[in-house]
Structures are given as C-alpha cells and as structure tokens.
Write a protein that holds these residues in place. Structure first.
Motif, PDB file in Angstrom:
ATOM      1  N   UNK A 144       0.851  -1.182   0.000  1.00 45.83           N
ATOM      2  CA  UNK A 144       0.000   0.000   0.000  1.00 45.83           C
ATOM      3  C   UNK A 144       0.891   1.237   0.000  1.00 45.83           C
ATOM      4  N   UNK A 145       0.267   2.372  -0.251  1.00 40.64           N
ATOM      5  CA  UNK A 145       1.027   3.614  -0.253  1.00 40.64           C
ATOM      6  C   UNK A 145       0.184   4.712   0.378  1.00 40.64           C
ATOM      7  N   UNK A 146       0.837   5.567   1.142  1.00 35.31           N
ATOM      8  CA  UNK A 146       0.195   6.740   1.723  1.00 35.31           C
ATOM      9  C   UNK A 146       1.176   7.903   1.578  1.00 35.31           C
ATOM     10  N   UNK A 147       0.828   8.824   0.677  1.00 41.11           N
ATOM     11  CA  UNK A 147       1.759   9.921   0.414  1.00 41.11           C
ATOM     12  C   UNK A 147       2.961   9.413  -0.343  1.00 41.11           C
ATOM     13  N   UNK A 148       4.126   9.530   0.292  1.00 38.01           N
ATOM     14  CA  UNK A 148       5.362   9.019  -0.304  1.00 38.01           C
ATOM     15  C   UNK A 148       5.876   7.778   0.416  1.00 38.01           C
ATOM     16  N   UNK A 149       5.051   7.191   1.266  1.00 34.38           N
ATOM     17  CA  UNK A 149       5.483   6.065   2.086  1.00 34.38           C
ATOM     18  C   UNK A 149       4.834   4.766   1.616  1.00 34.38           C
ATOM     19  N   UNK A 150       5.653   3.755   1.378  1.00 34.60           N
ATOM     20  CA  UNK A 150       5.158   2.432   0.987  1.00 34.60           C
ATOM     21  C   UNK A 150       5.023   1.569   2.242  1.00 34.60           C
ATOM     22  N   UNK A 151       3.906   0.832   2.297  1.00 33.27           N
ATOM     23  CA  UNK A 151       3.593   0.053   3.496  1.00 33.27           C
ATOM     24  C   UNK A 151       3.277  -1.390   3.136  1.00 33.27           C
ATOM     25  N   UNK A 152       3.497  -2.261   4.122  1.00 32.79           N
ATOM     26  CA  UNK A 152       3.152  -3.676   3.989  1.00 32.79           C
ATOM     27  C   UNK A 152       2.422  -4.091   5.256  1.00 32.79           C
TER      28      UNK A 152
END
Length: 353
Positions: A144-152
C-alpha cells in the motif's frame, strides 16, 4: 569617465556623490525585490502552493552575513584612523564571512533539491502513479502507499525492505529501451507486478497478462515511470516527506488535507475540476519563487564579495590609504544593506512560504 569626474570633486562633495549613487542603487534593488515579493503574494492566492521547511543552512548563512557587518564597520573606522594593517585584516575577515555565506546558501539549495523541491517541478505524480495501473506484491503481500510512504500490512517498509524494492525496480529504469529481455530470479518469489489488479507473469523474459497478451509499449512505459518514482523514493508527491508535516499544500490560501490518497479542501474531497488542474496542469510555482528570490539575492552577494575581495587586495598591496575611506564606506553601506535585505527575505519567506 564618471569615476574620474567623481574623483575630481572636493572630498566632502565626492563623499556625498558616491553615497548618493549607492543609495540610488539600493533603492532600485529594494523596489525590484518588493515587486518580486508582491508577485509572490498575488500568485499564491490563485493556485496550488507548496510550503516547505527552511533548510538549516539558510539560518547559518543568516548568522554569517550579519556577523560580517561588524568587522566591516570596524574596517571603516580603522581606515579613517589611517590604520591600514587593521583595515586589511578586518576586510579579509569580512570577505571570508561573505564567502562562507555563499557556501552555506549553496548547501541550502542542495538540501532543497535533495528534498524534491526544484526550481521547475510538478506537485503531484501523474505518470507511473502507484495503484493507478500498477501495484506490487512483496513476499506475497500487496504493498500500500500513503503519500510518499510504501507500506506492507499497514506498517512502513523497513529500510532493508525499501532498499530491496528500489534495487529490484532498477531493472525497469530503462529510458526508451522497452524491448529488453528480463532475467529476474526474484520475480514470482519476492516480487510480483499487478496490472489493473491482475498479476503479470514473466514468460521468456517478457511480461504477460493473465489473458496471454504481452505488455504493449504504453503499458511498459507506465512501468518504467513507476520504477523511476520508487527509485527516487517518490509516491504521490514530488516533494519528499509527509504532507502536513514535512511540507504543506495550499489552495487559494487554505491548507489541504491528504486522507486515504485523496486531497480534501474545506473538509470535502477536492472537486474533480481542481483535482485535474492539480494533476495535469499545475507546477510548483511556490518553490520557483523561493529559488528566484533567494537566488537573485545570492547573485548580489557574490558581486559584493568580489568587491570586498578587490578592496582587501588593494589594502594588502598598499594601493589604499586613508584617502580611500569614502570608497570603503560606500561599499560598506551596500554590504550592510544586503544583510538587512536577506533578513527581510528570510522573514518574508518564513511566514509566507
């Protein structure tokens, strides 16, 4: 010719004339920067505007240019007293502090550039925006992504995971070479691409959709744009960091909020019209103004440093004596003005930008 005319005047008249010329020049510069700052305010009320944090180097440069005024003030006193040795040392110190100001300013511009704040850039990513066409599974989990941050799984990628992702995406930073055959041992094990939510297979070095069709030129080009965004640690914004903390986005003077990858204005999701305006046609005018205003001041300081360097050399080589006090005093007025102008610009940009 004009210089010879001024030098032929009586001492008191010569001092008044030189000071008058300096003040006319200062007035011209003042009006020029007043016009720039006014244009900044007017432009800010009619579009999207990014406000970024000021680099620490700009604060250091402020201390340096203010500190440089003291030895120059003392140098004027010294040359009037006929103490040329003291004058030379004080001019040298002023010049060194001026050069240090320039170096610090350059570091400030470099810091802005590293944060994605360029003289010419866009605000939001359009080409290769994550999730619009492509998404990625890492270790079997959809990122996933929020802004410029990629998440798992709702957690930010660790630095090791983020580096592994960037390294993998380097394979697709191809420029215009879209016919490459890929050998990717990690593909299918650690990483899998999804195109429009359907997984892509790697067959004979080519990416293939679930219906058996190979990626077309435009589809592959979109993948290369995504690769460049991830390599540059960019998600939805060209400015690095988190919106609302590291930078702020405004429209018509009001701050926007960023929630679930959507911009909100006045508590509601940004209208389609404004969203299209932002995505398709709006560049980061605010940062261009920031670079232009501070950069033009920087150029004036470079000229002033060169002037101080000439004064310093002349004082050390014995080409100057107490009779040159008028020249130094005129140059000092301009130098002090540049210091005051920088403080004004800093405060203006601090509270407005």
């Amino acid at each position: 010719m004009k210089e010879n005319f001024v030098n032929s005047l009586p001492p008191e008249q010569k001092e008044k004339t030189k000071k008058g010329l300096v003040w006319v020049f200062i007035f011209s510069i003042t009006m020029f920067f007043a016009g720039l700052t006014s244009a900044y305010i007017v432009s800010m009320g009619d579009g999207f505007w990014i406000k970024v944090k000021f680099p620490t180097a700009f604060w250091i440069s402020t201390i340096l240019i203010l500190a440089s005024s003291l030895p120059l003030y003392m140098a004027v006193k010294a040359i009037k007293a006929g103490d040329m040795k003291k004058t030379s040392m004080l001019l040298l110190l002023t010049t060194i502090l001026g050069i240090a100001f320039g170096i610090s300013q350059w570091k400030g511009y470099s810091a802005l550039n590293n944060e994605g704040a360029h003289f010419v850039s866009r605000i939001m990513v359009t080409d290769g925006r994550y999730g619009e066409y492509y998404s990625i599974k890492m270790d079997g989990v959809l990122l996933d992504i929020e802004g410029n941050s990629y998440e798992k799984k709702g957690e930010l990628l660790t630095e090791e995971e983020a580096q592994a992702l960037r390294t993998f995406m380097l394979n697709f930073d191809l420029g215009t070479d879209f016919n490459q055959i890929f050998t990717l041992p990690a593909y299918g094990e650690k990483f899998v691409f999804l195109y429009k939510d359907e997984p892509l297979s790697l067959v004979n070095g080519k990416f293939v959709k679930t219906n058996g069709e190979a990626l077309q030129l435009l589809e592959f080009e979109r993948l290369t744009h995504l690769a460049r965004n991830i390599i540059d640690e960019r998600g939805d914004f060209f400015i690095s960091g988190k919106m609302g903390e590291d930078f702020h986005l405004y429209y018509a003077g009001k701050e926007l909020q960023y929630i679930d990858r959507k911009l909100h204005y006045n508590g509601e999701v940004l209208s389609d019209n404004l969203q299209n305006k932002l995505l398709r046609g709006n560049s980061d005018t605010s940062t261009a103004y920031l670079f232009m205003i501070t950069g033009l001041h920087f150029l004036h300081v470079i000229c002033a440093v060169l002037m101080m360097l000439v004064y310093t050399i002349r004082s050390f080589t014995g080409r100057w004596d107490a009779s040159n006090a008028v020249n130094l005093k005129s140059g000092a007025i301009f130098w002090h003005f540049l210091g005051a102008l920088w403080v004004y610009l800093l405060l203006f940009l601090l509270f407005i930008h």
